[in-house]
Design an enzyme around this catalytic site. Sequence first.
Site, short mmCIF file in Angstrom:
data_model
loop_
_atom_site.label_atom_id
_atom_site.label_comp_id
_atom_site.label_asym_id
_atom_site.label_seq_id
_atom_site.Cartn_x
_atom_site.Cartn_y
_atom_site.Cartn_z
N CYS A 91 36.83 -2.09 -16.28
CA CYS A 91 37.78 -1.47 -15.34
C CYS A 91 39.16 -2.13 -15.38
O CYS A 91 40.15 -1.53 -14.97
CB CYS A 91 37.23 -1.49 -13.93
SG CYS A 91 35.66 -0.59 -13.74
N HIS B 155 43.27 -0.27 -9.14
CA HIS B 155 42.08 0.34 -9.74
C HIS B 155 41.36 1.13 -8.66
O HIS B 155 41.14 0.63 -7.55
CB HIS B 155 41.18 -0.75 -10.32
CG HIS B 155 39.82 -0.25 -10.73
ND1 HIS B 155 39.66 0.87 -11.52
CD2 HIS B 155 38.57 -0.70 -10.45
CE1 HIS B 155 38.37 1.07 -11.71
NE2 HIS B 155 37.69 0.14 -11.07
N ASN C 36 35.55 6.52 -9.64
CA ASN C 36 35.93 5.36 -10.44
C ASN C 36 35.91 5.77 -11.91
O ASN C 36 34.85 5.98 -12.49
CB ASN C 36 34.93 4.22 -10.19
CG ASN C 36 35.28 2.95 -10.94
OD1 ASN C 36 36.10 2.96 -11.85
ND2 ASN C 36 34.62 1.86 -10.58
#
Length: 324
Positions: free
Chosen positions: A114, A251, A281
């Site tokens: 990520c 993020h 996500n």
Amino acid sequence: MAVRAVITGVGHYLPERVVENAEFEKTLDTTDEWIRTRSGIERRHFAAEGETTSTMGTAAAKAALSDAGCAADDIDAVIVATSTPDLTFPSVATMIQKELGMVRGFGFDVQAVCAGFIYALSNANAQIVSGQAKRILVIGAETFSRILDWTDRSTCVLFGDGAGAVVVEAQEGQGTSSDRGILAVDLNSDGNYRDMLYVDGGVSTTGTAGKLRMQGNPLFRQAVQKLASTAELAIERAGMVPADVDWIVPHQANIRIIEGTAKKLGHSMDKVVVTVQDHGNTSAASIPLAMSVGRDRGQIKRGDVIVAEAIGGGLAWGAVVLRW
């Protein structure tokens, strides 16, 4: 005078299929309310059959090139942040090179889960400042739907697919915090936290892609603390204070992590670009996706100071401060 790596174009791509939370109620012991309350996610996009990380990355790249007003042959390098490549090798970057019709330059992938886009942007910045390249396409693209365990309600509802891209270009600055471009970077990793977020397969272990595994509560606690500290350090390195930041582009993993990090930085949520409710996500794609959507919404404008921060498996985390 100083060379700065300036974002001159941005674009994104999302698969056509939108999956609302309610769809998971048919196969899992979960509810739309449970997912929203704990993550802030309402829907996400899943790639269609035949749609891959490279095809989505190519679409985002074309949008960014168009936005920058340049052609593929104006690009010196392609850097792709991804943990879900089409193949073990070659890199997704070289596949995108081919699809863009590039006949010069070089391409490679960066794997920091990520945090991948932050790592890739840092790499692009270093190459531009050193004179290795003048114009780089930096892409975050993921097809996480292909590594999810559809029986694990704690993970499979959280992730989505998509791609975002930016064109980063060498421009002259004064060497001060008033310059456009990347002003500071902070990168970190600690392999002691591996078991908090990982995939239980790989080439040299199982010979399979494996499935995503996560320890949600411990990861949450690490995320807020580490994201705030990396952002604060990058802001300090840029010669600024948190109040100088116009937009936080985090993020997009969990709304509670986003809120906790903003609070630690002393910012209200009206200064945070939030897309997690619509995208879930998307790992390395989430920050460039949010940058593109935030620009399209009219939130991010030329001259704005942005701090982007992310944490992912590794654990790996980091932040970039830039002036748009």
